[in-house]
Enzyme design. Structure first.
Site, PDB file in Angstrom:
ATOM      1  N   HIS A  93       0.834  -1.202   0.000  1.00 53.99           N
ATOM      2  CA  HIS A  93       0.000   0.000   0.000  1.00 53.99           C
ATOM      3  C   HIS A  93       0.865   1.247   0.000  1.00 53.99           C
ATOM      4  CE1 HIS A  93       0.621  -1.325   4.177  1.00 53.99           C
ATOM      5  NE2 HIS A  93       0.642  -0.045   4.501  1.00 53.99           N
ATOM      6  N   HIS A  95       0.880   5.222   1.203  1.00 57.38           N
ATOM      7  CA  HIS A  95       0.237   6.247   2.034  1.00 57.38           C
ATOM      8  C   HIS A  95       0.269   7.578   1.279  1.00 57.38           C
ATOM      9  CE1 HIS A  95       0.367   4.126   6.060  1.00 57.38           C
ATOM     10  NE2 HIS A  95       1.334   3.454   5.457  1.00 57.38           N
TER      11      HIS A  95
HETATM   12  P1  5GP Z   1       2.068   0.089   7.455  1.00 61.85           P
HETATM   13  O1  5GP Z   1       1.831  -1.354   7.077  1.00 61.85           O
HETATM   14  O2  5GP Z   1       2.264   0.971   6.242  1.00 61.85           O
HETATM   15  O3  5GP Z   1       3.161   0.256   8.470  1.00 61.85           O
HETATM   16  O4  5GP Z   1       0.753   0.620   8.195  1.00 61.85           O
HETATM   17  C1  5GP Z   1      -0.527   0.158   7.826  1.00 61.85           C
HETATM   18  C2  5GP Z   1      -1.526   1.283   7.868  1.00 61.85           C
HETATM   19  O5  5GP Z   1      -2.814   0.714   7.641  1.00 61.85           O
HETATM   20  C3  5GP Z   1      -1.600   2.061   9.194  1.00 61.85           C
HETATM   21  O6  5GP Z   1      -1.478   3.446   8.941  1.00 61.85           O
HETATM   22  C4  5GP Z   1      -2.967   1.670   9.765  1.00 61.85           C
HETATM   23  O7  5GP Z   1      -3.597   2.738  10.447  1.00 61.85           O
HETATM   24  C5  5GP Z   1      -3.750   1.269   8.528  1.00 61.85           C
HETATM   25  N1  5GP Z   1      -4.737   0.234   8.785  1.00 61.85           N
HETATM   26  C6  5GP Z   1      -4.538  -0.937   9.451  1.00 61.85           C
HETATM   27  N2  5GP Z   1      -5.662  -1.676   9.486  1.00 61.85           N
HETATM   28  C7  5GP Z   1      -6.604  -0.942   8.831  1.00 61.85           C
HETATM   29  C8  5GP Z   1      -7.983  -1.184   8.534  1.00 61.85           C
HETATM   30  O8  5GP Z   1      -8.570  -2.212   8.876  1.00 61.85           O
HETATM   31  N3  5GP Z   1      -8.619  -0.219   7.832  1.00 61.85           N
HETATM   32  C9  5GP Z   1      -8.010   0.933   7.430  1.00 61.85           C
HETATM   33  N4  5GP Z   1      -8.738   1.824   6.738  1.00 61.85           N
HETATM   34  N5  5GP Z   1      -6.701   1.188   7.693  1.00 61.85           N
HETATM   35  C10 5GP Z   1      -6.015   0.257   8.392  1.00 61.85           C
END
Ligand code: 5GP
Length: 131
Positions: A93, A95
């Protein structure tokens, strides 16, 4: 087991949707650094972003560009910051975060709290700009 983002793609888990097409989905981060903090994902589950094929990765960035323009129209900011972390959710993903200073990209800062109504208002406003 399907990633949490694949479960969002399938509709099993809800999200505040911003935009989607056949291959990609954009929705608000549930724990945002700023209003309009959005995640762009490929619908096809791949853990690590740099394992994605060239065409799919290029398409993801073009999709993110469209989403970023929509966010910028709705949330006052200097830029839409772009980052990839991927340490929490094993589904690639990007951001997209409205920023005014470099500190606005600091993931160690406390996250903001938004109500369900705030999330709905923001996601609808951005979605309407993208069309
Ligand atoms: P990363 O994997 O880039 O370190 O962080 C994952 C991101 O996904 C975080 O910013 C977290 O808030 C977001 N996130 C995790 N689970 C969910 C979810 O179920 N729904 C949404 N909309 N965001 C999520």
């Amino acid at each position: 087991m399907a990633s949490i983002f694949s479960r969002i793609v399938s509709g099993e888990i809800p999200c505040y949707k911003i935009a989607e097409d056949e291959n990609y989905l954009a929705f608000l981060d549930i724990n945002p650094l700023a209003k309009g903090h959005t995640l762009v994902i490929p619908k096809k589950e791949t853990d690590y972003i740099f394992d994605i094929g060239d065409d799919e990765l290029a398409g993801m960035m073009v999709f993110a560009k469209k989403v970023a323009h929509g966010i910028k129209e709705v949330v006052p900011c200097k830029r839409i910051g772009v980052t990839v972390i991927g340490l929490e959710v094993a589904h690639a993903h990007i951001h997209l975060i409205p920023i005014n200073t470099i500190y606005d990209m600091d993931f160690s800062r406390p996250k903001i709290k938004l109500s369900p109504e705030d999330f709905t208002t923001i996601s609808n406003a951005i979605a309407n700009k993208i069309g």
